[in-house]
Design a protein around this motif. Structure first.
Motif, short mmCIF file in Angstrom:
data_model
loop_
_atom_site.label_atom_id
_atom_site.label_comp_id
_atom_site.label_asym_id
_atom_site.label_seq_id
_atom_site.Cartn_x
_atom_site.Cartn_y
_atom_site.Cartn_z
N VAL A 95 0.85 -1.19 0.00
CA VAL A 95 0.00 0.00 0.00
C VAL A 95 0.89 1.24 0.00
N SER A 97 0.91 5.75 -1.09
CA SER A 97 0.02 6.91 -1.07
C SER A 97 -0.76 7.06 -2.36
N VAL A 113 -4.99 4.44 -6.18
CA VAL A 113 -5.77 4.69 -4.96
C VAL A 113 -7.05 5.42 -5.32
N GLU A 115 -11.41 5.63 -3.69
CA GLU A 115 -12.16 5.93 -2.45
C GLU A 115 -11.96 4.86 -1.38
N PHE A 116 -11.41 3.71 -1.78
CA PHE A 116 -11.21 2.63 -0.82
C PHE A 116 -9.86 2.78 -0.12
N LYS A 117 -9.85 2.52 1.18
CA LYS A 117 -8.61 2.46 1.94
C LYS A 117 -8.35 1.00 2.29
N LEU A 118 -7.27 0.46 1.75
CA LEU A 118 -6.97 -0.95 1.96
C LEU A 118 -5.73 -1.10 2.83
N SER A 119 -5.59 -2.27 3.42
CA SER A 119 -4.43 -2.58 4.25
C SER A 119 -3.78 -3.84 3.74
N ASN A 179 0.63 1.51 12.07
CA ASN A 179 -0.09 2.77 12.22
C ASN A 179 -0.13 3.26 13.66
#
Length: 691
Positions: A95, A97, A113, A115-119, A179
């Protein structure tokens, strides 16, 4: 006769180390990824398999291993078997920026990237438009698509609609800690280097690799466990495989970083030697190391770590009758002597103090790594963030002492000759001192050529036109001086192309920059150039710099301001050198051309015609009038432009006009760069070295 040759070959083959032969086979298979001819690839694979059948009783385990590797490589690296399965699940492995990478079996996919925030560690399904990754841009540029291909990213998925599955791997929980932890642990333990200011500082003097959790730190920890923590436990040698297994699993959680993976494999080899009471030869260790690495990821063959490993194997050695500290010092000096030309070959620069900085930084790097392991202790983040700040200021301070020299690209042959000569000097004794002196003399000349060869190409006057799309970036070079005429680029082309070409070609100083007018496609690369070079003489049209002289070089600028069309405000520059005339017109339109040919000074200067013309406005029909061509009568014409969806550059009308006046015309067309040699009036296409 024939049977004796066969026997000799069989004898040679059977006496060799099968690990080494397997290692060579793996290299050949991995390199075949770059070979497009399927018949040639098939022949390579067939020859490899036949070799392992020559003495099948001894070689069958290696034949099985090579066959498995070949199947794995063909399915997921040479071809893309995933598209036949049509499986819609992917694991997030990286992942950033601006993008994230997802994996399906051995293949990776790039997703911008949204609208989704993935890990990392999550499993997703998605639909979108699959676009094949292809190499674009100029050969001297850093091409992001090449970077993706070397990670086995075959497709970009555009406009992806993503569904996050309720499946989480251990990597997900591992990276979740990132994080919530401190900056030092993020950098050192979790290897999150992308946005780290410390990593940026270290890279500025080519020491970014010190952050890698490599052999230095791993062996230091191993030594502490061996001699301090478990020194009195007799069975530790036997059970040492347990912490090594945990280290290998940690390597997996980090997605098999090569620098850590190598350390893990070498520790396993060491454990086997210690417990089985035998030693592998140096070449066998190297072979096992890279067989394991390439089996995990065949594309490690294109990593600079592979080259460094081979070089280290050739040059590093243990000196008998020398103290351990003396061995360390000798090998440290050899490493720097050997890796410096490699550094120049890849970075086009030499960092004079990087070896000294390395000595100064290693204790702090080691201390930072060890302390970062205690992030789980309550309130430790305050102390660890303080260490991070001290590390940052220390590394930042060294940037002010940093001294670099730009050398530019050089032929691979000179790198090979450097290694051969250095090996002869350091490893062989000569009965006659004259021979050794001769070798040292040739070695010195070789070093001089690596450092200075590009400076000799800038003595005779020349004009270079770079492929920057519908923009202008031109270089004039003479007697070691470089002058830029515009520094822009068109849409879709790299903003760092000009700066990277200057470094690639070995430019050490820019004497002056002339920006024709205030349009971005003529100046928007200037900021990137200023990051590398000190720009003292930058002249826009509004600076009203009418003349610029250097020895027998004279530049006259014809300037008009206040026109409603900014193209007509273009600074027109005429170079006079060696009885030759070179004319740059920016985006000058036909209206401005009419006014130019009424200027008495301009008419006197171009009397008899010009030798070279930068065609105005990328070859647009709004420029290059017949009356203007009749006056200047150019012999060679360069057009920086290409046809796109919205722009028709160069226009047929302009090309017809140039042909009418018999001008030899060269157009970048979005894929070519050219160099005009003023003395010989010859034009060459700029191409990458054969090696």
């Amino acid at each position: 006769m024939q049977s004796s040759i066969v026997k000799r070959f069989l004898s040679w083959f059977t006496n060799k180390n099968y690990f080494t032969i397997t290692f060579i086979a793996f290299i050949c298979i991995a390199l075949s990824r770059e070979v497009e001819n399927i018949y040639l690839c098939s022949a390579i694979y067939l020859i490899i398999l036949i070799i392992f059948t020559i003495e099948i009783k001894r070689s069958y385990p290696f034949l099985i291993f090579v066959s498995l590797f070949l199947i794995w490589f063909l399915l997921f690296y040479k071809f893309d078997i995933n598209k036949f399965f049509n499986l819609n699940f992917y694991k997030v492995v990286e992942v950033n920026s601006n993008y994230f990478l997802i994996r399906q079996f051995g293949s990776l996919y790039y997703v911008p990237v949204g609208e989704f925030k993935l890990s990392v560690g999550e499993v997703v399904s998605l639909v979108g438009e699959f676009e094949k990754v292809s190499i674009k841009g100029n050969f001297w540029e850093f091409d992001f698509n090449s970077y993706l291909l070397n990670k086995n990213v075959k497709y970009k998925i555009i406009d992806a609609v993503i569904e996050i599955k309720n499946i989480k791997s251990l990597q997900y929980f591992f990276f979740k800690i990132v994080n919530s932890t401190n900056n030092l642990t993020k950098l050192m333990f979790f290897q999150q280097k992308t946005n780290s200011l410390i990593y940026k500082n270290l890279n500025s003097y080519s020491l970014g690799y010190l952050i890698n959790l490599s052999g230095m730190n791993v062996y230091l920890l191993s030594g502490i466990l061996n001699k301090k923590v478990f020194a009195k436990w007799k069975n530790y040698k036997k059970y040492r495989i347990i912490p090594i297994t945990f280290l290998f699993y940690y390597c997996y959680l980090l997605n098999f970083k090569l620098f850590l993976l190598k350390s893990c494999i070498l520790l396993i080899i060491g454990w086997v030697e210690q417990n089985k009471k035998f030693k592998f030869s140096k070449i066998t260790k190297l072979s096992i190391l890279w067989i394991a690495c390439l089996f995990i990821n065949p594309l490690f063959i294109f990593n600079i770590g592979f080259i460094f490993s081979v070089i280290a194997f050739i040059f590093l050695k243990k000196y008998k009758n020398k103290k351990p500290a003396t061995n360390v010092i000798y090998n440290f000096l050899i490493v720097n002597a050997v890796f410096t030309p490699v550094q120049i070959f890849y970075n086009y620069k030499i960092y004079w103090f990087s070896s000294l900085f390395e000595v100064l930084l290693i204790p702090l790097v080691t201390f930072s790594f060890i302390t970062s392991l205690f992030f789980f202790i309550p309130f430790s983040s305050y102390i660890l963030n303080l260490i991070y700040k001290l590390f940052y200021f220390y590394s930042k301070g060294l940037t002010y002492l940093n001294l670099t020299t730009i050398c530019g690209s050089f032929n691979f042959i000179y790198l090979i000759s450097y290694f051969v000569l250095f090996k002869l000097i350091t490893s062989f004794s000569f009965d006659k001192t004259k021979i050794k002196k001769l070798i040292i003399f040739i070695f010195t000349l070789n070093c001089f050529w690596i450092l200075q060869s590009n400076q000799f190409t800038k003595i005779s006057p020349s004009v270079t036109m770079l492929n920057v799309g519908n923009g202008n970036s031109f270089l004039f070079q003479y007697k070691g001086k470089t002058i830029l005429f515009d520094a822009g680029r068109g849409n879709g082309f790299s903003k760092s192309s000009l700066e990277q070409y200057l470094v690639y070609s070995g430019v050490r100083k820019i004497e002056a920059v002339f920006i024709s007018h205030n349009h971005q496609d003529h100046f928007d690369q200037l900021g990137n150039v200023a990051n590398t070079y000190k720009l003292k003489n930058v002249f826009y049209n509004y600076h009203l710099k009418e003349t610029f002289n250097y020895k027998d070089l004279n530049i006259t600028n014809f300037i008009e301001l206040g026109n409603s069309d900014e193209n007509d405000n273009s600074q027109v520059s005429l170079i006079e050198v060696k009885n030759k005339k070179i004319l740059f017109t920016g985006d000058t339109t036909k209206l401005r051309e009419y006014r130019l040919i009424k200027d008495e000074l301009f008419l006197n200067k171009v009397k008899g015609g010009v030798d070279f013309l930068q065609v105005g406005h990328h070859g647009s029909k709004t420029s290059t009038s017949e009356v203007f061509m009749k006056v200047i009568q150019p012999k060679t014409c360069f057009i920086s432009g290409h046809k796109s969806n919205t722009l028709d550059f160069p226009s047929k009308e302009t090309l017809d006009t140039l042909n009418k006046y018999k001008c030899k015309t060269y157009v970048t067309n979005g894929d070519s760069s050219y160099k005009y040699k003023v003395n010989s009036e010859k034009t060459i296409k700029i191409q990458k070295n054969s090696f």
